[in-house]
Design an enzyme around this catalytic site. Structure first.
Site, PDB file in Angstrom:
ATOM      1  N   GLU A   8      -3.360 -17.420 -24.423  1.00  0.00           N
ATOM      2  CA  GLU A   8      -3.949 -18.185 -22.900  1.00  0.00           C
ATOM      3  C   GLU A   8      -4.595 -17.078 -21.548  1.00  0.00           C
ATOM      4  O   GLU A   8      -5.560 -17.541 -20.807  1.00  0.00           O
ATOM      5  CB  GLU A   8      -2.724 -18.838 -22.382  1.00  0.00           C
ATOM      6  CG  GLU A   8      -2.629 -20.314 -22.976  1.00  0.00           C
ATOM      7  CD  GLU A   8      -1.411 -20.550 -23.284  1.00  0.00           C
ATOM      8  OE1 GLU A   8      -0.971 -21.833 -22.948  1.00  0.00           O
ATOM      9  OE2 GLU A   8      -0.701 -19.687 -24.035  1.00  0.00           O
ATOM     10  N   ASP A  81       0.874 -20.383 -26.305  1.00  0.00           N
ATOM     11  CA  ASP A  81       2.446 -20.638 -25.469  1.00  0.00           C
ATOM     12  C   ASP A  81       3.120 -21.745 -27.116  1.00  0.00           C
ATOM     13  O   ASP A  81       2.894 -22.775 -27.644  1.00  0.00           O
ATOM     14  CB  ASP A  81       2.660 -21.305 -24.252  1.00  0.00           C
ATOM     15  CG  ASP A  81       2.218 -20.197 -23.347  1.00  0.00           C
ATOM     16  OD1 ASP A  81       2.330 -18.937 -24.032  1.00  0.00           O
ATOM     17  OD2 ASP A  81       2.031 -20.372 -22.012  1.00  0.00           O
ATOM     18  N   ASP A  83       5.410 -24.369 -26.318  1.00  0.00           N
ATOM     19  CA  ASP A  83       5.352 -25.894 -25.509  1.00  0.00           C
ATOM     20  C   ASP A  83       4.442 -27.108 -26.054  1.00  0.00           C
ATOM     21  O   ASP A  83       3.285 -26.153 -26.366  1.00  0.00           O
ATOM     22  CB  ASP A  83       6.288 -25.573 -24.282  1.00  0.00           C
ATOM     23  CG  ASP A  83       4.550 -25.136 -22.949  1.00  0.00           C
ATOM     24  OD1 ASP A  83       3.488 -24.897 -24.111  1.00  0.00           O
ATOM     25  OD2 ASP A  83       5.220 -24.718 -22.681  1.00  0.00           O
ATOM     26  N   GLU A  85       2.574 -28.122 -23.908  1.00  0.00           N
ATOM     27  CA  GLU A  85       0.827 -28.001 -23.222  1.00  0.00           C
ATOM     28  C   GLU A  85      -0.176 -26.603 -24.394  1.00  0.00           C
ATOM     29  O   GLU A  85      -1.019 -27.145 -24.363  1.00  0.00           O
ATOM     30  CB  GLU A  85       0.822 -27.073 -21.350  1.00  0.00           C
ATOM     31  CG  GLU A  85       0.646 -27.402 -20.726  1.00  0.00           C
ATOM     32  CD  GLU A  85      -0.118 -28.595 -20.866  1.00  0.00           C
ATOM     33  OE1 GLU A  85      -1.275 -29.488 -20.594  1.00  0.00           O
ATOM     34  OE2 GLU A  85       0.829 -29.991 -20.512  1.00  0.00           O
ATOM     35  N   TYR A 333       9.818 -16.466 -23.629  1.00  0.00           N
ATOM     36  CA  TYR A 333       9.245 -17.469 -23.403  1.00  0.00           C
ATOM     37  C   TYR A 333      10.315 -18.062 -22.579  1.00  0.00           C
ATOM     38  O   TYR A 333      11.526 -18.808 -21.920  1.00  0.00           O
ATOM     39  CB  TYR A 333       8.658 -18.239 -24.206  1.00  0.00           C
ATOM     40  CG  TYR A 333       7.579 -19.648 -23.833  1.00  0.00           C
ATOM     41  CD1 TYR A 333       6.557 -18.825 -23.571  1.00  0.00           C
ATOM     42  CD2 TYR A 333       8.239 -20.769 -23.838  1.00  0.00           C
ATOM     43  CE1 TYR A 333       5.368 -19.732 -22.305  1.00  0.00           C
ATOM     44  CE2 TYR A 333       6.996 -22.203 -23.093  1.00  0.00           C
ATOM     45  CZ  TYR A 333       5.606 -21.157 -23.066  1.00  0.00           C
ATOM     46  OH  TYR A 333       5.594 -22.471 -22.147  1.00  0.00           O
ATOM     47  N   ARG A 335      10.035 -21.222 -20.421  1.00  0.00           N
ATOM     48  CA  ARG A 335       9.832 -22.726 -20.223  1.00  0.00           C
ATOM     49  C   ARG A 335      10.486 -23.614 -20.924  1.00  0.00           C
ATOM     50  O   ARG A 335      10.348 -23.077 -22.203  1.00  0.00           O
ATOM     51  CB  ARG A 335       8.437 -23.246 -20.002  1.00  0.00           C
ATOM     52  CG  ARG A 335       7.538 -22.539 -18.409  1.00  0.00           C
ATOM     53  CD  ARG A 335       6.400 -23.425 -18.733  1.00  0.00           C
ATOM     54  NE  ARG A 335       5.089 -22.712 -17.499  1.00  0.00           N
ATOM     55  CZ  ARG A 335       4.772 -21.702 -17.598  1.00  0.00           C
ATOM     56  NH1 ARG A 335       4.171 -21.300 -18.915  1.00  0.00           N
ATOM     57  NH2 ARG A 335       3.904 -21.560 -16.105  1.00  0.00           N
ATOM     58  N   HIS A 379      13.871 -23.524 -29.510  1.00  0.00           N
ATOM     59  CA  HIS A 379      13.637 -23.173 -28.056  1.00  0.00           C
ATOM     60  C   HIS A 379      14.541 -21.547 -27.649  1.00  0.00           C
ATOM     61  O   HIS A 379      15.531 -22.104 -28.177  1.00  0.00           O
ATOM     62  CB  HIS A 379      13.189 -23.290 -26.670  1.00  0.00           C
ATOM     63  CG  HIS A 379      11.627 -24.347 -27.156  1.00  0.00           C
ATOM     64  ND1 HIS A 379      10.918 -24.244 -26.079  1.00  0.00           N
ATOM     65  CD2 HIS A 379      10.561 -23.816 -27.816  1.00  0.00           C
ATOM     66  CE1 HIS A 379       9.478 -25.032 -25.594  1.00  0.00           C
ATOM     67  NE2 HIS A 379       9.814 -25.159 -27.587  1.00  0.00           N
TER      68      HIS A 379
END
Length: 819
Positions: A8, A81, A83, A85, A333, A335, A379
Site C-alpha cells: 500500500e 494489509d 485486514d 480493507e 500490525y 489494527r 491477528h
C-alpha cells in the site's frame, strides 16, 4: 523469473524491498486504486446491489505503471494489509491489473521483519473473497446510508451536512451525554474529612502543631498534587480519613446545619484507633495492546488523539531506519482487536525478562489473556517485533512522538508477561465519642511489597500510604472541618473514553475508531474543548431528526447487530447481498416517510424560561446557521433575538467602548461564523460592523480600491482596480461580484502600455490569456485533444495502409519466387 510485489505505502515498499532478492520488484499502490465514484450513489440497488467502481482520481498514471510492470513479470504478489480493507485493495488490484489467477498470489504478514516477510513469501495464498465481500457490503451499506440521508439533511437542516451509519451513532452517544449534562440538577451534600496524625503534640492555643502547615499546603489557588500530598503525609506521620458512621448509622448530611451539628459535637474529643486490618493483595498485569486500548493509553499518558496515535503507529509498523541494524518494522500490525501473542513473541518476551530483570519477575508459565468474542484470533496483539530492541536503544533514530508510542507499546508487552505486583492493604477505623453518638472515621491505603510488573509498567495508584498504627492508639486531628459539595453531572467524553464506549457497544471496528472521531469533529457535530468532546447544537439537532425518522439506524443495538452481520459474511461466508436486502427494505420506507413528514429545523421552536426584554413575551429557542439562539415568541411582530450559551442561558451583549461611526450608538461584541466582530446595537436599523483581532482591537477598514483606468478583458464593461488581500495587492474588476476577473499586480505597467497602444483588451479571452502568460483555456485544451486524436487516428490509418501494402507486396513476391 521476475516477480512483482504490490504493497500500500511507499514506506512499506522501501522496507520490504530490502528483505527480498533481486528477482522481486516492489511497488506501492498508495492505498485504494479503485473505489465507488464520489458523484452519485453508484450502486445498482435493483440488481443485487452491484457496485460501479472507477479508478481513484489521480491514480490513472500509477495504475498504468503497475499494469506495465505486471506484464513484464511472471507472478504478482499482493502484499497489502491483512485486514478487510487490505484484502479489498488486493482484490481491486487483481481486477485492474488483469493478471491471471494462476499467477496472482496473496501474501499476508503481521510484522515487517526479515523472518516474517520470508515466511510469508515462502507460503503464499490466494485472495479471501469472504473478506472482500464483507468489505464490499460495509462500503455499499455506508454509501446507501450516507448518500440517501445526507440530501435529506441538506433540505431539512442545513446545506453541506452528512450522515453515516456509524458516525451518526457516535454523535448520538456524545449528544446524549450533553443532554444529560444540560438536564442535570446538582444536589447539595456535606462531608466531614479529617487529617489524623500519630504525633499528639498541641500548640499553646489548643490547635495541633501541624494545623498551620496543612493550611499553608492548601492555601494556594492550585490544589496540591498527589506527590505533594504524599510527601506531606509521610513527613508528618499523617493520613486522611472520612466520617463514615454516626451513632451506628451511615453518615449523610444534606445541608450545613446537619453537618455543623455533628462537627461541633466532635470538637475537643479524643480520637482512638478502633481497628487495624492488614491483608496481602496481588494485581495482575494488563494484557498487551489492541487498537482501542492503545488509543486510550496514548491519550491518557501522552495526550495523543486517536488519529495521531494511528499515524505514529503506522510509521513504526512500516519500518524505521535503525542505523547499523538497517530498516526494521518495530511493531506488529496496529489494527487488531485480539490479545493473542504468538509462541515466538512469548518466548522472546520471557527471554528478555529472564536475562534483564531476573527470575523473580518471570512467571512459571506465560500469561494468556482472553480476547473479546468478536476478535479475530488470527491477528496478534500490538507488540514490539523484537523485544531486545529497547526504546532507549531505538531513541536516537526515532522522533519524540515515535519514541513515546514505542516506549508505551514495548513496556505494555513486557509487563504483560511479568509476575503480579504484591501489596499490603491496610484499613483503619478511628472512633470518637460525641454527643450525637459514636463517630467512626475510615481510611484505607496500601504499601508495595513487591513491584512485579510495575517495575516496567507504572501503576498510577491514588491510594495513600498509612503510617504504622495499632489498635487503641491515640491520634490527633491536624485538620477537621465540614465541607460543602454538590453532585456532579456525568463527565464529557474524551477521545479515549469515546473509543472505549464505541468498543464496548460494538460500534465500528479497530480500523475505524480514529476516522469516526475525526469525521464527527470535521462535520462540526462535535467540538473538542480542553480535550473534552461536546456535541454542538448542530450535532444535537441532526441526532434528534435522525432518531425520529430512522430509529433503527440510530439504535446502538441495531448497529451492533449490523457489525455482527458483516463479521458473519467474513467468518461464515454468509450471503452479503442478502444482508443488504434485509437492511434496505425497512430503510427505504423510512426514507420516503422522512421526505414527506420531516419538518425543517429552522421552523421548529422550543419554549424557554426567559422573557423578551422588548415586549415581555416569552423567548423561545430557534436554530440558525450559527446554532441555537433565543428569539421572541411574537416574531415577526417583535424581532428581538439574542445568542445563548451551551446551557441555553441568554448571552448579554458586551459593549466594546467604541461608538458606531454612522449613528453614534454603542458597538457591541457579536459572534458570527468567522468569529467575533463588532456590530451596532441598533441592528437591524443600522448594519454597521467592524472587524476586530483576537485581543478585541478594532482593525482598520480595508483601503478603497484604487482605479487604474485599464479596461477589464473579461466583461468588457468594467475597469481593473487595485485591491488588497492577505497576500498583498492584486488587480480585480470593479464590477465584482458579477465579474470575478483577477490579474497579478505585476502586469499593471505592461497592461497600461498595451492599452495605450490600442492592443488591450484583445477581442478574445484566448488572446488575453496569451498576453498574460496563462495556461491554455479548457476550451483550447479540448480542441487540442480533439486535434491530436484526429492526427493519431489519421497516422494510425496511414501506417496500417502502408503495412498492408508492404505485406501484400512481400507475399506476392514470395509466390512468384515459389512459382
Amino acid at each position: 523469473m521476475k516477480n512483482l510485489v504490490i504493497v500500500e505505502s511507499p514506506a512499506k515498499a522501501k522496507t520490504i524491498n530490502k528483505y527480498l532478492g533481486s528477482e522481486f520488484e516492489v511497488k506501492a499502490s498508495n492505498g485504494h486504486i479503485r473505489d465507488l465514484p464520489s458523484k452519485g450513489i453508484n450502486v445498482d440497488i435493483e440488481n443485487g446491489f452491484q457496485p460501479t467502481y472507477d479508478i481513484t482520481p489521480g491514480k490513472k498514471k500509477l495504475v498504468g505503471q503497475l499494469r506495465s510492470a505486471a506484464k513484464k513479470c511472471d507472478n504478482v504478489y499482493l502484499a497489502t494489509d491483512l485486514d478487510r480493507e487490505g484484502e479489498a485493495i488486493a482484490w481491486h488490484l487483481a481486477k485492474v491489473l488483469g493478471v491471471s489467477d494462476e499467477h496472482t498470489y496473496r501474501v499476508v504478514f503481521n510484522a515487517i521483519t526479515k523472518n516474517s516477510i520470508r515466511q510469508a513469501f515462502a507460503d503464499p495464498g490466494k485472495l479471501d473473497m469472504a473478506k472482500v465481500n464483507a468489505q464490499q457490503a460495509r462500503r455499499i451499506l455506508d454509501r446507501i446510508v450516507g448518500y440517501q440521508i445526507s440530501p435529506l439533511l441538506w433540505k431539512k437542516v442545513a446545506g453541506g451536512l452528512s450522515a453515516g451509519r456509524v458516525q451518526s451513532v457516535a454523535v448520538k452517544i456524545v449528544a446524549e451525554r450533553e443532554k444529560e449534562i444540560r438536564a442535570f440538577n446538582p444536589e447539595e451534600y456535606w462531608l466531614i474529612p479529617a487529617v489524623f496524625t500519630t504525633d499528639l503534640d498541641q500548640t499553646s492555643n489548643g490547635q495541633h502543631k501541624y494545623a498551620e502547615s496543612w493550611e499553608q499546603l492548601n492555601a494556594g489557588e492550585k490544589k496540591p498534587s498527589r506527590a505533594e500530598l504524599a510527601d506531606w503525609f509521610e513527613q508528618h506521620n499523617a493520613f486522611k480519613a472520612e466520617l463514615a458512621r454516626v451513632g451506628g448509622k451511615k453518615f449523610g448530611a444534606k445541608n450545613q446545619q446537619q453537618a455543623e451539628e455533628i462537627f461541633h459535637s466532635l470538637s475537643g474529643q479524643d480520637f482512638t484507633v478502633s481497628s487495624v486490618e492488614k491483608k496481602e493483595s496481588k494485581s495482575r498485569p494488563l494484557p498487551p495492546f489492541i487498537t482501542s486500548t492503545l488509543q486510550q493509553a496514548a491519550s491518557n499518558r501522552s495526550g495523543f488523539g486517536a488519529k495521531r496515535t494511528m499515524r505514529i503507529a503506522q510509521s513504526l509498523y512500516e519500518g524505521v531506519d535503525l542505523g547499523g541494524l538497517g530498516t526494521i518494522g518495530l511493531i506488529t500490525y496496529m489494527r487488531t482487536d485480539s490479545t493473542y501473542l504468538s509462541p515466538e513473541a512469548l518466548n522472546a518476551g520471557r527471554k528478555y525478562i529472564s536475562e534483564q530483570l531476573g527470575a523473580d519477575y518471570l512467571p512459571d508459565k506465560p500469561n494468556f489473556y482472553a480476547s473479546s468474542k468478536a476478535a479475530q484470533e488470527a491477528h496478534e496483539a500490538i507488540r514490539p517485533t523484537d523485544p531486545s530492541i529497547t526504546p532507549q536503544q531505538a531513541r536516537p533514530h526515532l522522533s519524540d512522538e515515535q519514541f513515546r508510542l514505542y516506549d508505551l507499546i514495548w513496556r505494555r508487552f513486557i509487563a504483560s508477561q511479568m509476575t503480579p505486583a504484591k501489596w499490603f492493604i491496610t484499613s483503619v477505623k478511628v472512633c470518637a465519642q460525641a454527643e450525637v453518638g459514636e463517630c467512626e472515621f475510615r481510611a484505607s491505603g496500601r504499601m508495595l511489597a513487591f513491584d512485579g510488573f510495575t517495575k516496567i509498567w507504572q501503576n498510577r495508584s491514588t491510594e495513600q500510604q498509612l503510617p504504622e498504627m495499632r489498635e487503641g492508639q491515640k491520634l490527633a486531628a491536624a485538620d477537621l472541618r465540614p465541607e460543602q459539595h454538590f453532585t456532579k453531572p456525568p463527565a464529557r467524553y474524551t477521545e479515549a473514553s469515546l473509543v472505549k464506549a464505541l468498543e464496548k457497544e460494538g460500534i465500528g471496528r479497530p480500523s475505524t475508531y480514529a476516522s469516526i472521531i475525526s469525521t464527527i469533529q470535521d462535520r462540526k457535530y462535535v467540538e473538542q474543548i480542553d480535550k473534552k468532546l461536546r456535541a454542538t447544537d448542530l450535532g444535537i439537532v441532526v441526532t434528534e431528526k435522525l432518531e425520529d425518522f430512522f430509529p433503527e439506524i440510530m439504535d446502538i443495538a441495531f448497529t451492533r447487530q449490523m457489525e455482527e452481520n458483516l463479521d458473519g459474511i467474513e467468518e461464515k461466508n454468509n450471503d452479503w447481498v442478502r444482508v443488504l436486502e434485509e437492511f434496505y427494505g425497512p430503510f427505504s420506507s423510512r426514507l420516503e416517510q422522512a421526505k414527506e413528514q420531516m419538518k425543517h429545523a429552522k421552523a421548529e421552536t422550543t419554549p424557554s424560561d426567559y422573557n423578551c426584554p422588548d415586549c415581555g413575551a416569552k423567548l423561545e429557542y430557534r436554530f440558525g446557521k450559527n446554532g441555537r439562539f433565543l428569539s421572541c415568541s411574537k416574531y415577526p411582530e417583535c424581532k428581538y433575538a439574542c445568542p445563548c450559551d451551551s446551557e441555553g442561558k441568554p448571552v448579554k451583549e458586551e459593549k466594546s467602548g467604541h461608538k458606531c461611526p454612522n449613528c453614534g450608538k454603542d458597538m457591541v461584541v457579536k459572534t458570527g461564523r468567522y468569529g467575533k466582530f463588532l456590530g451596532c446595537e441598533d441592528y437591524p436599523k443600522c448594519k454597521t460592523i467592524m472587524k476586530i483581532d483576537k485581543e478585541g482591537n478594532v482593525l482598520p477598514p480595508a483601503p478603497p480600491p484604487e482605479p487604474t483606468g485599464i479596461r477589464c478583458q473579461k466583461c468588457k464593461n468594467g475597469e481593473l482596480v487595485v485591491r488588497q488581500s492577505k497576500r498583498g495587492p492584486f488587480l480585480g474588476c470593479n464590477k465584482f461580484p458579477r465579474c470575478r476577473n483577477i490579474i497579478s499586480i505585476k502586469m499593471l505597467d505592461r497592461l497600461k502600455e498595451l492599452q495605450n497602444e490600442g492592443v488591450w483588451p484583445p477581442d478574445t479571452i484566448e488572446e488575453a490569456d496569451e498576453i498574460l502568460g496563462r495556461k491554455k483555456t479548457a476550451a483550447k485544451k479540448k480542441t487540442a485533444k480533439k486535434t491530436t486524436k484526429k492526427t493519431t487516428k489519421k497516422s494510425t490509418k496511414k501506417t496500417a495502409k502502408k503495412t498492408a501494402k508492404k505485406t501484400t507486396k512481400k507475399t506476392s513476391a514470395k509466390k512468384k519466387t515459389s512459382e
